[in-house]
Design an enzyme around this catalytic site. Structure first.
Site, PDB file in Angstrom:
ATOM      1  CD  GLU A 186      -2.714  -1.426   2.434  1.00  0.00           C
ATOM      2  OE1 GLU A 186      -2.657  -0.568   3.325  1.00  0.00           O
ATOM      3  OE2 GLU A 186      -3.422  -2.450   2.528  1.00  0.00           O
ATOM      4  CG  ASN A 229      -0.555  -7.052  -1.414  1.00  0.00           C
ATOM      5  OD1 ASN A 229      -1.161  -7.653  -2.312  1.00  0.00           O
ATOM      6  ND2 ASN A 229      -0.983  -7.012  -0.167  1.00  0.00           N
ATOM      7  CG  HIS A 265      -9.707  -6.085   1.000  1.00  0.00           C
ATOM      8  ND1 HIS A 265     -10.014  -7.155   1.820  1.00  0.00           N
ATOM      9  CD2 HIS A 265      -8.373  -5.892   1.122  1.00  0.00           C
ATOM     10  CE1 HIS A 265      -8.907  -7.571   2.424  1.00  0.00           C
ATOM     11  NE2 HIS A 265      -7.902  -6.838   2.006  1.00  0.00           N
ATOM     12  CD  GLU A 294      -4.464  -8.115   1.801  1.00  0.00           C
ATOM     13  OE1 GLU A 294      -5.346  -7.401   2.295  1.00  0.00           O
ATOM     14  OE2 GLU A 294      -3.265  -7.856   1.894  1.00  0.00           O
ATOM     15  CG  ASP A 296     -12.591  -9.386   2.335  1.00  0.00           C
ATOM     16  OD1 ASP A 296     -12.473  -8.423   1.556  1.00  0.00           O
ATOM     17  OD2 ASP A 296     -12.128  -9.376   3.490  1.00  0.00           O
TER      18      ASP A 296
HETATM   19  O1  9MR Z   1      -7.149  -8.509   8.531  1.00  0.00           O
HETATM   20  C1  9MR Z   1      -6.257  -7.640   9.174  1.00  0.00           C
HETATM   21  C2  9MR Z   1      -6.820  -7.251  10.536  1.00  0.00           C
HETATM   22  O2  9MR Z   1      -6.804  -8.358  11.381  1.00  0.00           O
HETATM   23  C3  9MR Z   1      -6.022  -6.099  11.126  1.00  0.00           C
HETATM   24  O3  9MR Z   1      -6.635  -5.671  12.317  1.00  0.00           O
HETATM   25  C4  9MR Z   1      -5.938  -4.980  10.098  1.00  0.00           C
HETATM   26  C5  9MR Z   1      -5.168  -3.783  10.627  1.00  0.00           C
HETATM   27  O4  9MR Z   1      -4.912  -2.858   9.636  1.00  0.00           O
HETATM   28  O5  9MR Z   1      -5.306  -5.450   8.921  1.00  0.00           O
HETATM   29  C6  9MR Z   1      -6.061  -6.421   8.280  1.00  0.00           C
HETATM   30  O6  9MR Z   1      -5.412  -6.854   7.095  1.00  0.00           O
HETATM   31  C7  9MR Z   1      -5.162  -5.859   6.103  1.00  0.00           C
HETATM   32  C8  9MR Z   1      -3.945  -6.319   5.324  1.00  0.00           C
HETATM   33  O7  9MR Z   1      -2.866  -6.535   6.170  1.00  0.00           O
HETATM   34  C9  9MR Z   1      -3.579  -5.306   4.243  1.00  0.00           C
HETATM   35  N1  9MR Z   1      -4.682  -5.026   3.394  1.00  0.00           N
HETATM   36  C10 9MR Z   1      -5.933  -4.675   4.050  1.00  0.00           C
HETATM   37  C11 9MR Z   1      -6.300  -5.752   5.081  1.00  0.00           C
HETATM   38  C12 9MR Z   1      -7.650  -5.440   5.718  1.00  0.00           C
HETATM   39  O8  9MR Z   1      -7.585  -4.255   6.451  1.00  0.00           O
END
Ligand code: 9MR
Length: 382
Positions: A186, A229, A265, A294, A296
């Protein structure tokens, strides 16, 4: 708690899922009564087969392994450690796993001189026992960094050494065991501008630190595939344009950059990114690997439950995302960000949305599950 409205006909090893259907599910089944009737009423008269068994040879169908991050604030105990049924589903359906939070800075490197590798080690061991690949996530990001790092007073030289040491140690520990790393996560905003304000590394060093990070990761594990990513980069837009441009530039400079991951997402509040295949293809055509990392699909719930229509539309988004990946030569992995709704990050971050994964709380499959099963099976037969 949400339980299944669909019972699938299961065979052989998939009996696990049948036993996962809580008795309460009976009350919510379609009225035809029999499991077969329920399945066909839902438009799924085929048998449920583990996803990894129907996937084309060499294709990684993956999932995030719950733990850390938002899970730490939930009432349930650590799913990977304590939920046997959950572990069974991970092993049965997926041939690739990504630690959801266990390799992020705040989790794996909680103090300046202290690493916490135990949980990631356990996931890697589990993956080896179950013949699964592992994606590593992530090394250079603006989020989930520990206070000692972001609030510490370090000189530029110290900070650079801290990053080098972290990457060398973390990637080196899993040399030969983690196939792909999201080295930089990101780093561009919606306008395709580098996040120089939020990202401590970009703020301190500017873009040159990106090449350093990839080089250090490559030194630590020369065989690992190194990725950028991001979210919101599924289609062709300013963000994905920025990645393609940067990746070509870095490659020209001899920086070991191998692939691009689009997170996926998605939400039913927005149209499906219909140029996803076209976007992935331009990275693939340029010689880069591509991954969907990732996935969903959030459903707008506003406090209620998803309707049949929602679930159908959600299945369609999952199908189209997978089809986009499968249509592209160098797109070899498709990872879901969560197995079951009860452990998903979505309702925690988007209170009006939810039910974003392919399994209900009781691990019964949703229409989205069957959409993936069918799409994988079709691609395998091609
Ligand atoms: O799924 C992850 C969640 O458990 C954490 O609390 C969160 C914190 O930012 O991050 C989530 O995973 C993220 C991933 O690492 C990067 N892309 C977005 C995902 C969803 O927020």
């Amino acid at each position: 708690m949400r339980v299944g409205r669909y019972i699938a006909i299961t065979v052989g090893a998939s009996a696990l899922l049948v036993s996962g259907v809580a008795p309460a599910a009976a009350g919510t089944l379609p009225t035809s009564g029999t499991a077969a009737g329920a399945a066909s009423q839902a438009g799924h008269d085929q048998k449920q087969v583990p996803l990894r068994k129907v996937a084309p040879k060499g294709f990684a169908i993956g999932v995030a392994v719950a733990g850390g991050g938002h899970h730490l604030d939930q009432e349930y105990p650590d799913p990977f450690k304590y939920d046997e049924e959950y572990r069974g589903v991970l092993a049965k359906h997926f041939n690739s796993v990504t630690p959801e939070n266990h390799l992020k800075w705040d989790f794996v490197h909680p103090e300046r001189n202290k690493y916490r590798f135990g949980p990631a080690d356990a996931i890697v061991r589990f993956a080896q026992q179950n013949g699964q690949k592992v994606r590593g996530h992530t090394l250079l990001w603006h989020s989930q960094n520990p206070d000692w790092l972001t609030k510490g007073k370090f000189s530029r030289k110290e900070l650079r050494n801290i990053l080098k040491e972290h990457i060398t140690k973390v990637v080196g520990r899993y040399r030969g065991k983690i196939d792909q790393w999201d080295v930089a996560n990101e780093i561009f905003d919606d306008n395709g501008k580098l996040r120089t304000k939020e990202n401590i590394w970009l703020k301190t060093f500017g873009p040159s630190i990106i090449a350093d990070a990839f080089r250090w990761a490559h030194q630590a594990d020369p065989k690992a595939k190194l990725f950028f990513n991001d979210y919101g980069a599924e289609g062709i837009n300013k963000r994905s344009d920025a990645y393609l441009k940067l990746m070509k530039k870095l490659r020209k400079q001899g920086v070991p950059v191998h692939g691009f991951g689009v997170q996926g997402h998605l939400s039913l509040n927005y149209p499906f990114p219909s140029d996803m295949a076209k976007n992935l293809k331009r990275f693939s055509d340029a010689g880069f690997e591509v991954a969907v990392t990732e996935v969903d699909v959030r459903i707008p719930l506003n406090g209620g439950d998803a309707s049949e229509g929602h679930l159908k539309k959600q299945a369609d988004y999952y199908r189209r995302a997978l089809e986009a990946c499968l249509s592209v030569k160098r797109c070899n992995s498709f990872t879901l960000w969560g197995t079951t709704d009860k452990y998903s990050w979505v309702p925690v971050f988007f209170p009006d949305e939810g039910e974003a994964t392919i399994f209900n709380d009781d691990f019964s499959p949703k229409p989205a599950y069957f959409a993936l099963q069918e799409t994988l099976a079709k691609a395998r037969r091609r």
